[in-house]
Write an enzyme that holds these catalytic residues in place. Sequence first.
Site, PDB file in Angstrom:
ATOM      1  N   TYR A 113       0.792  -1.187  -0.033  1.00  0.00           N
ATOM      2  CA  TYR A 113       0.093   0.013   0.033  1.00  0.00           C
ATOM      3  C   TYR A 113       0.892   1.151  -0.051  1.00  0.00           C
ATOM      4  CZ  TYR A 113      -3.355   3.477   1.512  1.00  0.00           C
ATOM      5  OH  TYR A 113      -4.045   4.533   1.776  1.00  0.00           O
ATOM      6  N   GLU A 201      -3.157   7.579  -3.980  1.00  0.00           N
ATOM      7  CA  GLU A 201      -3.385   6.551  -3.351  1.00  0.00           C
ATOM      8  C   GLU A 201      -2.876   5.308  -4.465  1.00  0.00           C
ATOM      9  OE1 GLU A 201      -6.024   4.450  -0.211  1.00  0.00           O
ATOM     10  OE2 GLU A 201      -6.575   3.852  -2.295  1.00  0.00           O
TER      11      GLU A 201
END
Length: 414
Positions: A113, A201
Amino acid sequence: MKIHEYQGRDLLASFAIPVPAGQVIDSIETAATTYKQVTSEAGTDLAVVKAQVHAGGRGKAGFVKLVRSAKEAEDAARFMLSNKMVSAQTGPEGLEVTKLLIAAGVDIAHEYYLAITTDRATRRHTLIASAEGGVEIEKVAHENPDAIIKAKLHPLLGLQPFQAREVAFRLGFKGKQVSQAVKVMMNLARLFLAKDCSIAEINPLIVTPAGSGGAGVSPADNPDGQVLAIDAKFNFDDNAVFRHKDIQALFDPAEENPAELRAQKFGLSYIALDGNIGCLVNGAGLAMATMDTIKLHGGEPANFLDVGGSATEEAVTEAFKIILADHAVKGIMVNIFGGIMQCDIIAAGIINAAQGYQNPDGSKGFKVPLVVRLEGTNVDAGRQLLKDAAADLPTLQAATDLGDAAEKVVKAVG
Ligand code: GDP
Ligand code: MN
């Protein structure tokens, strides 16, 4: 302002972050040929079909599908274009899908992530990373917060190379992966600042198995695995979008609530809620107080609506239309503070708007209970106008203060 994944992938690529190639389609018929094109260009038979909507959780909802043939690509496209997507982020009514991305599929050795956002607590742009990326990231953040690594960006210098290297090592990148991951982080930080993002993101950022091919790389050129972004989620600061024409061009009105869009056009801040009492208020703080007071008296607001400082007749007319377009609304509470704008002018505007309101059956005038509370400059003249209009507007009630208004409207809607 949010954008679609396929737009986000283009943005990543324009900042030299490697992303597998893909194409967007909007019909089932084009799925098979697009699959063939994308896979033959990438030199693989694996592709991924992905719903393009402004909500996450697609993987878990079955709206990200790996496919290995034209037939499978078409089946996935048929499913996604004929069913609403319901995920943790959409609410139970779900979202209609009209666009799909068909991207070259890659083998995954590990999912990470990576994101940059503003940390309100420290008031700094912050890089957030985890070696436990993928579709369970919310659970990781909740149950195992130690697995989340953070690095603050310097206000003037941004992300510095030593910080990116440290994060890459802590994430467990090895060999040539380290410099690839550092490049991704540095470029993402540049992108974040250059485009005034509020969030950038990549989940997951992946590394392919050592010695594997695909995504335009031959196995021989891939001794350590390749670091790639295979998802992209962006949100931009609405107050800064005006200075990025390229980002403005990515706006997709189909993804926005139609009533909220209409409100924006008239300078109204409107947010739809679940209750049955419509609120028309000037000022965001007063709107919050109005909603609280309605709740205090046992009612449920149907919306947040701030008509802004002016509260002109035109704005009020439009606001009434937007509120009443929500069929759950059983009554309206108007709460206006006349500061620069005088109460008698506002009262006249409300009366005209209410009298002129056209019902769906063609008749004119308000049918739902309308409770009006005015306060401020020329309030007596304003209240007198409301009193005089009572004969023409049988559902109109004037209130003396905020508590009185909330009580009256809650009672009126039952
Ligand atoms: P999200 O669920 O909306 O965040 O959609 P993602 O694009 O992140 O995809 C969800 C999951 O699908 C990823 O975490 C991967 O596990 C898987 N996935 C997506 N693309 C690929 C791919 O090209 N190859 C493989 N093997 N898995 C993929
Ligand atoms: Mn994702």
